[in-house]
Design a protein around this motif. Structure first.
Motif, short mmCIF file in Angstrom:
data_model
loop_
_atom_site.label_atom_id
_atom_site.label_comp_id
_atom_site.label_asym_id
_atom_site.label_seq_id
_atom_site.Cartn_x
_atom_site.Cartn_y
_atom_site.Cartn_z
N LEU A 67 0.83 -1.20 0.00
CA LEU A 67 0.00 0.00 0.00
C LEU A 67 0.87 1.25 0.00
CD1 LEU A 67 -2.84 -0.83 2.57
CD2 LEU A 67 -2.93 -0.95 0.08
N VAL A 68 0.40 2.28 -0.69
CA VAL A 68 1.07 3.58 -0.71
C VAL A 68 0.05 4.61 -0.22
CG1 VAL A 68 2.32 5.28 -2.08
CG2 VAL A 68 2.41 2.86 -2.72
N VAL A 69 0.38 5.32 0.87
CA VAL A 69 -0.56 6.28 1.44
C VAL A 69 -0.13 7.71 1.11
CG1 VAL A 69 -1.26 4.73 3.29
CG2 VAL A 69 0.63 6.32 3.67
N ALA A 70 -1.07 8.61 1.20
CA ALA A 70 -0.79 10.02 0.91
C ALA A 70 0.21 10.60 1.90
CB ALA A 70 -2.08 10.82 0.94
N PRO A 71 1.20 11.33 1.42
CA PRO A 71 2.17 11.95 2.32
C PRO A 71 1.71 13.30 2.86
CG PRO A 71 2.81 12.38 0.08
CD PRO A 71 1.57 11.53 0.01
N ALA A 72 0.59 13.82 2.34
CA ALA A 72 0.17 15.17 2.72
C ALA A 72 -1.34 15.31 2.65
CB ALA A 72 0.83 16.20 1.80
N ASP A 73 -1.87 16.21 3.46
CA ASP A 73 -3.25 16.65 3.32
C ASP A 73 -3.31 17.61 2.13
OD1 ASP A 73 -3.40 15.38 5.77
OD2 ASP A 73 -4.68 16.90 6.68
N GLY A 74 -4.40 17.58 1.40
CA GLY A 74 -4.53 18.51 0.28
C GLY A 74 -5.35 17.89 -0.83
N TYR A 75 -5.03 18.28 -2.06
CA TYR A 75 -5.71 17.69 -3.19
C TYR A 75 -4.70 17.32 -4.27
CZ TYR A 75 -5.36 22.08 -5.85
OH TYR A 75 -4.89 23.18 -6.53
N VAL A 76 -5.04 16.30 -5.05
CA VAL A 76 -4.15 15.84 -6.11
C VAL A 76 -4.15 16.86 -7.24
CG1 VAL A 76 -3.69 14.02 -7.79
CG2 VAL A 76 -4.59 13.42 -5.52
N CYS A 77 -2.98 17.46 -7.49
CA CYS A 77 -2.89 18.52 -8.50
C CYS A 77 -2.13 18.07 -9.75
CB CYS A 77 -2.24 19.77 -7.92
SG CYS A 77 -0.50 19.57 -7.43
#
Length: 232
Positions: A67-77
């Motif tokens: 699994l690969v999790v998001a490193p940051a809060d935010g939105y995919v740009c």
């Protein structure tokens, strides 16, 4: 549960990196109140925002190899294949990349996208363009981590933005990290790029909101079984 305990449970802890800034805003607020009540209230709002910005809430990270999790809060740009920064030593061939933009209202504590060993940390000075722009990956100040895993090598790049002027990295070369573990922070609006090895199936789309340490952005084993979770 008592009222105090209930309120405390709803409030996020403040990261120590923010103490100095919150204190500075608080002192400025007292000075502003001395001269004008209206200015003082503005200062109080800014102090509250600063405390909110440096929040460091606990996260529940899914635990499974691949699994690969998001490193940051935010939105995919940004999504696609891009050449990673040369200082990471990942070569000149484009790699699959997910970029997450953090606004000044997002939590800015960054977390490791996968478990592994940090084999390289490379800082590169630069300018401060809007982190939402593609060109920011090349020209802006950045700090990159190379994480070695059994599935391959990951590149994680903290990129300063138009307002951000300070990248903080808590980790060290040679350190073993767990998925979802805090590794850094950026002040005050920025981006994190994740370069993944081949074989990762991306599970996010453009514009999708992400939560650091919780949102699964990729998976090596799409058909695998039940996932377990860990609070970090």
């Amino acid at each position: 549960m008592s009222l105090v305990a209930s309120v405390r449970k709803q409030l996020s802890p403040i990261h120590p990196e923010g103490y100095m800034f919150i204190a500075g805003f608080a002192v400025l607020t007292l000075i502003l109140f001395y001269f004008s009540a209206n200015l003082g209230w503005i200062g109080l709002i800014l102090t509250a925002w600063c405390a909110y910005f440096f929040r460091d809430p606990p996260r529940v990270t899914p635990q499974r190899d691949g699994l690969v999790v998001a490193p940051a809060d935010g939105y995919v740009c940004r999504l696609g294949h891009y050449v990673p920064p040369p200082e990471l030593g990942l070569g000149e061939a484009p790699m699959q990349c997910v970029s997450i933009f953090m606004s000044v209202f997002d939590c800015h504590v960054n977390r490791a996208p996968t478990a592994g060993r940090i084999s390289r940390i490379a800082y590169k000075p630069g300018i401060f363009l809007n982190a939402d722009l593609d060109k920011a990956s090349e020209d802006n100040e950045r700090n990159g981590l190379l994480i070695d895993t059994p599935q391959g090598r990951f590149g994680v790049v903290q990129i300063a933005g138009l307002i951000a002027r300070r990248i903080v990295c808590f980790s060290r070369e040679g350190e073993q990290v767990e998925a979802g573990q805090r590794f850094g922070l950026i002040r005050f609006g920025s981006r994190v790029d994740v370069y993944t090895p081949e074989g990762v199936h991306l599970l996010v789309g453009m514009g999708q909101k992400t939560i650091a340490g919780e949102t699964v952005i990729g998976d090596f084993m799409m058909a695998d079984g039940q996932r377990i979770y860990r609070e970090a």
